[in-house]
Write a protein that holds these residues in place. Sequence first.
Motif, mmCIF file in Angstrom:
data_model
loop_
_atom_site.group_PDB
_atom_site.id
_atom_site.type_symbol
_atom_site.label_atom_id
_atom_site.label_comp_id
_atom_site.label_asym_id
_atom_site.label_seq_id
_atom_site.Cartn_x
_atom_site.Cartn_y
_atom_site.Cartn_z
ATOM 1 N N GLN A 1 20.229 0.339 -12.569
ATOM 2 C CA GLN A 1 20.474 1.039 -11.321
ATOM 3 C C GLN A 1 19.715 2.357 -11.256
ATOM 4 O OE1 GLN A 1 24.614 1.542 -10.559
ATOM 5 N NE2 GLN A 1 25.081 -0.592 -10.957
ATOM 6 N N LYS A 2 19.077 2.750 -12.340
ATOM 7 C CA LYS A 2 18.362 4.020 -12.396
ATOM 8 C C LYS A 2 16.936 3.825 -11.895
ATOM 9 C CE LYS A 2 21.032 5.537 -16.326
ATOM 10 N NZ LYS A 2 20.979 5.943 -17.732
ATOM 11 N N ILE A 3 16.752 3.983 -10.587
ATOM 12 C CA ILE A 3 15.434 3.836 -9.982
ATOM 13 C C ILE A 3 15.130 5.091 -9.171
ATOM 14 C CG2 ILE A 3 15.434 1.323 -9.934
ATOM 15 C CD1 ILE A 3 16.266 1.466 -7.033
ATOM 16 N N ILE A 4 13.849 5.371 -9.020
ATOM 17 C CA ILE A 4 13.391 6.548 -8.285
ATOM 18 C C ILE A 4 12.474 6.079 -7.158
ATOM 19 C CG2 ILE A 4 12.074 8.684 -8.417
ATOM 20 C CD1 ILE A 4 12.757 8.771 -11.391
ATOM 21 N N LYS A 5 12.711 6.590 -5.962
ATOM 22 C CA LYS A 5 11.855 6.255 -4.829
ATOM 23 C C LYS A 5 10.588 7.092 -4.900
ATOM 24 C CE LYS A 5 11.673 5.766 0.123
ATOM 25 N NZ LYS A 5 12.401 5.813 1.377
ATOM 26 N N GLN A 6 9.435 6.439 -4.866
ATOM 27 C CA GLN A 6 8.153 7.134 -4.930
ATOM 28 C C GLN A 6 7.695 7.552 -3.538
ATOM 29 O OE1 GLN A 6 6.351 7.980 -7.714
ATOM 30 N NE2 GLN A 6 8.221 7.388 -8.760
ATOM 31 N N HIS A 7 7.301 6.592 -2.703
ATOM 32 C CA HIS A 7 6.874 6.889 -1.347
ATOM 33 C C HIS A 7 6.882 5.619 -0.509
ATOM 34 C CE1 HIS A 7 3.152 5.847 -3.472
ATOM 35 N NE2 HIS A 7 2.735 5.369 -2.336
ATOM 36 N N SER A 8 6.655 5.763 0.793
ATOM 37 C CA SER A 8 6.613 4.636 1.717
ATOM 38 C C SER A 8 5.247 4.579 2.379
ATOM 39 C CB SER A 8 7.683 4.784 2.789
ATOM 40 O OG SER A 8 8.955 4.820 2.221
ATOM 41 N N ALA A 9 4.806 3.361 2.700
ATOM 42 C CA ALA A 9 3.509 3.193 3.354
ATOM 43 C C ALA A 9 3.488 1.882 4.133
ATOM 44 C CB ALA A 9 2.387 3.201 2.333
ATOM 45 N N ASP A 10 2.510 1.754 5.024
ATOM 46 C CA ASP A 10 2.346 0.524 5.787
ATOM 47 C C ASP A 10 1.531 -0.507 5.026
ATOM 48 O OD1 ASP A 10 3.825 1.353 7.970
ATOM 49 O OD2 ASP A 10 2.108 2.349 8.882
ATOM 50 N N ASN A 11 0.687 -0.053 4.124
ATOM 51 C CA ASN A 11 -0.180 -0.930 3.359
ATOM 52 C C ASN A 11 0.383 -1.066 1.941
ATOM 53 O OD1 ASN A 11 -2.262 -2.393 2.307
ATOM 54 N ND2 ASN A 11 -3.838 -0.881 2.715
ATOM 55 N N LEU A 12 0.435 -2.277 1.418
ATOM 56 C CA LEU A 12 0.984 -2.502 0.084
ATOM 57 C C LEU A 12 0.123 -1.857 -1.001
ATOM 58 C CD1 LEU A 12 3.230 -3.797 -1.549
ATOM 59 C CD2 LEU A 12 1.892 -5.888 -1.623
ATOM 60 N N LYS A 13 -1.190 -1.820 -0.799
ATOM 61 C CA LYS A 13 -2.079 -1.197 -1.786
ATOM 62 C C LYS A 13 -1.848 0.305 -1.891
ATOM 63 C CE LYS A 13 -5.836 -4.481 -1.858
ATOM 64 N NZ LYS A 13 -7.275 -4.670 -1.710
ATOM 65 N N GLU A 14 -1.423 0.930 -0.810
ATOM 66 C CA GLU A 14 -1.118 2.356 -0.859
ATOM 67 C C GLU A 14 0.158 2.611 -1.658
ATOM 68 O OE1 GLU A 14 -0.929 3.896 3.068
ATOM 69 O OE2 GLU A 14 -2.965 3.281 3.556
ATOM 70 N N CYS A 15 1.097 1.684 -1.615
ATOM 71 C CA CYS A 15 2.357 1.845 -2.359
ATOM 72 C C CYS A 15 2.156 1.677 -3.858
ATOM 73 C CB CYS A 15 3.388 0.820 -1.891
ATOM 74 S SG CYS A 15 4.203 1.285 -0.382
ATOM 75 N N MET A 16 1.277 0.769 -4.247
ATOM 76 C CA MET A 16 1.075 0.486 -5.662
ATOM 77 C C MET A 16 0.158 1.525 -6.295
ATOM 78 S SD MET A 16 0.544 -3.631 -5.644
ATOM 79 C CE MET A 16 -1.071 -3.488 -4.978
ATOM 80 N N GLN A 17 0.443 1.883 -7.513
ATOM 81 C CA GLN A 17 -0.451 2.753 -8.250
ATOM 82 C C GLN A 17 -1.501 1.872 -8.910
ATOM 83 O OE1 GLN A 17 1.884 4.972 -10.972
ATOM 84 N NE2 GLN A 17 2.920 6.119 -9.382
ATOM 85 N N GLU A 18 -2.761 2.234 -8.800
ATOM 86 C CA GLU A 18 -3.841 1.379 -9.279
ATOM 87 C C GLU A 18 -3.817 1.192 -10.787
ATOM 88 O OE1 GLU A 18 -7.620 2.522 -7.825
ATOM 89 O OE2 GLU A 18 -6.877 2.805 -5.793
ATOM 90 N N ARG A 19 -3.322 2.165 -11.520
ATOM 91 C CA ARG A 19 -3.374 2.046 -12.971
ATOM 92 C C ARG A 19 -2.355 1.045 -13.518
ATOM 93 N NH1 ARG A 19 -0.503 6.776 -12.056
ATOM 94 N NH2 ARG A 19 1.501 6.834 -13.098
ATOM 95 N N SER A 20 -1.343 0.691 -12.736
ATOM 96 C CA SER A 20 -0.327 -0.211 -13.250
ATOM 97 C C SER A 20 -0.554 -1.656 -12.812
ATOM 98 C CB SER A 20 1.063 0.254 -12.823
ATOM 99 O OG SER A 20 1.187 0.215 -11.424
#
Length: 71
Positions: free
Chosen positions: A41-60
């Motif tokens: 249950q320990k999750i942190i909200k990063q950010h919101s976006a319209d594009n899925l690639k913007e939500c994902m961090q490229e390094r992961s």
Amino acid sequence: MLSIYSSYVCCSRRKEFAPLTEDIQSMDRNRYLVCPYCSSQKIIKQHSADNLKECMQERSYRRVNGALRQK
């Protein structure tokens, strides 16, 4: 305007996932959001976006046979 995707990170495994914002808002008050990898249950909200690639961090993420996979 509401974004389509919301990015979350699990605190215990450091894995990132991006559910639809509409699905999160349509959940009942009795339900809660958990990590799909470890059910924590320990999750942190990063950010919101319209594009899925913007939500994902490229390094992961990386491409394997044309599909995106998380490291």
